[in-house]
Design an enzyme around this catalytic site. Structure first.
Site, PDB file in Angstrom:
ATOM      1  CE1 TYR A  49      63.803  53.889  22.492  1.00 49.14           C
ATOM      2  CE2 TYR A  49      64.358  51.628  21.898  1.00 49.14           C
ATOM      3  CZ  TYR A  49      63.834  52.868  21.555  1.00 49.14           C
ATOM      4  OH  TYR A  49      63.340  53.074  20.283  1.00 49.14           O
ATOM      5  CG  LEU A 214      45.332  50.386  15.537  1.00 51.14           C
ATOM      6  CD1 LEU A 214      46.205  49.448  14.712  1.00 51.14           C
ATOM      7  CD2 LEU A 214      44.304  51.058  14.640  1.00 51.14           C
TER       8      LEU A 214
END
Length: 297
Positions: A49, A214
């Protein structure tokens, strides 16, 4: 039931965007302290990451208050070797490495990054087509015997891949970190969540909000889902779509953990509040129908 499904909390702080948040170590520490105050103590990381920068940045925050290490759980991942141009890897292919040497070296590097003497959970980040299950087990056994890692799991593994690795271990894997949201529901049908219940393995759910789709996508599925989520949210008393999603995910009988990808404490508190909402089966299936576009048979 064994203790696997209890070893990871329902909500986990995800730090894969830590560098993108552009916060100082002190601000990171303050965020972590506020999360602990509302009961969110598990943290999710991976060696890659931030182009191998996020673990070390998180470690800087821990250094400011060493005692906080005993108040949290550190979950991290290894096994992906990307071709990051910034690291001088131009022209090389992204690949996976689940060799014992790489797993052990990655775990030891993570220990240094976090300035800690142990990792609470170490996961193999992605299935490796060249994975030798006995070699992975060898690495896990070495790290466990040395006290470097307490528990182990996998990420994005199929049921058969998890079963293969588990067959070579004398202790239980504790999690399979998988993608699951109302927008991406394939794990409902590919036996992944069935296996988690069968083996008492706690699934960790990444991208629970579908990477923001979403909220922002204008495709037919996203539009349909938003309408249903808002409708159900009004019915259960939720104040936001994300609270409805968390309630929907946590309702699954596999007792999942949801990885929160935010550095905003208000959103963490909103997720904590979502644990108090209740949803009935009709509402759960209405959201499922909003995703699929059709009713159950």
């Amino acid at each position: 039931m064994n203790n696997n499904v209890r070893c990871i909390d329902e909500l986990v702080l995800g730090f894969w965007r830590l560098l993108d948040w552009q916060i100082s170590p002190q601000q990171c520490l303050s965020f972590l302290e506020q999360a602990i105050e509302v009961g969110v103590t598990h943290t999710d990381h991976a060696d890659i990451y931030g182009e191998y920068g996020c673990e070390a940045e998180f470690g800087k925050a821990l250094q400011l208050k060493p005692s906080i290490r005993d108040e949290i759980k550190i979950i991290t991942k290894c096994g992906i070797k990307p071709a990051f141009p910034s690291l001088g890897l131009q022209g090389k292919a992204n690949h996976y490495d689940s060799s014992a040497a790489h797993i052990i070296a990655s775990a030891q590097q993570s220990l240094k990054h976090f300035n800690t003497d142990r990792l609470d959970v170490l996961l193999i980040h992605r299935p490796d087509y060249l994975m030798n299950a006995e070699e992975v087990a060898e690495a896990f056994n070495t790290l466990k015997a040395n006290g470097d890692v307490i528990d182990f799991g996998v990420s994005n593994f199929t049921p058969s891949q998890l079963s293969l690795l588990q067959s070579r271990l004398d202790f239980d894997l504790v999690t399979n970190q998988i993608e699951f949201s109302p927008y991406e529901m394939k794990v409902l049908d590919d036996e992944t969540l069935d296996q988690c219940q069968l083996l008492d393995i706690k699934p960790m759910l990444w991208s629970p909000l579908a990477g923001g789709r979403l909220f922002s996508n204008d495709d037919e599925k996203a539009v349909r889902l938003r309408a249903v989520l808002e409708q159900v949210g009004n019915e259960i008393g939720a104040s936001s779509i994300d609270q409805v999603v968390y309630t929907w995910l946590l309702m699954h009988p596999s007792l999942p953990s949801v990885v929160l990808g935010t550095g905003n404490i208000a959103r963490v508190k909103s997720a904590v509040a979502a644990k108090e909402f209740t949803m009935n089966r009709e509402q759960w299936y209405r959201i499922w129908q909003g995703s699929t576009g059709h009713s159950v048979p």
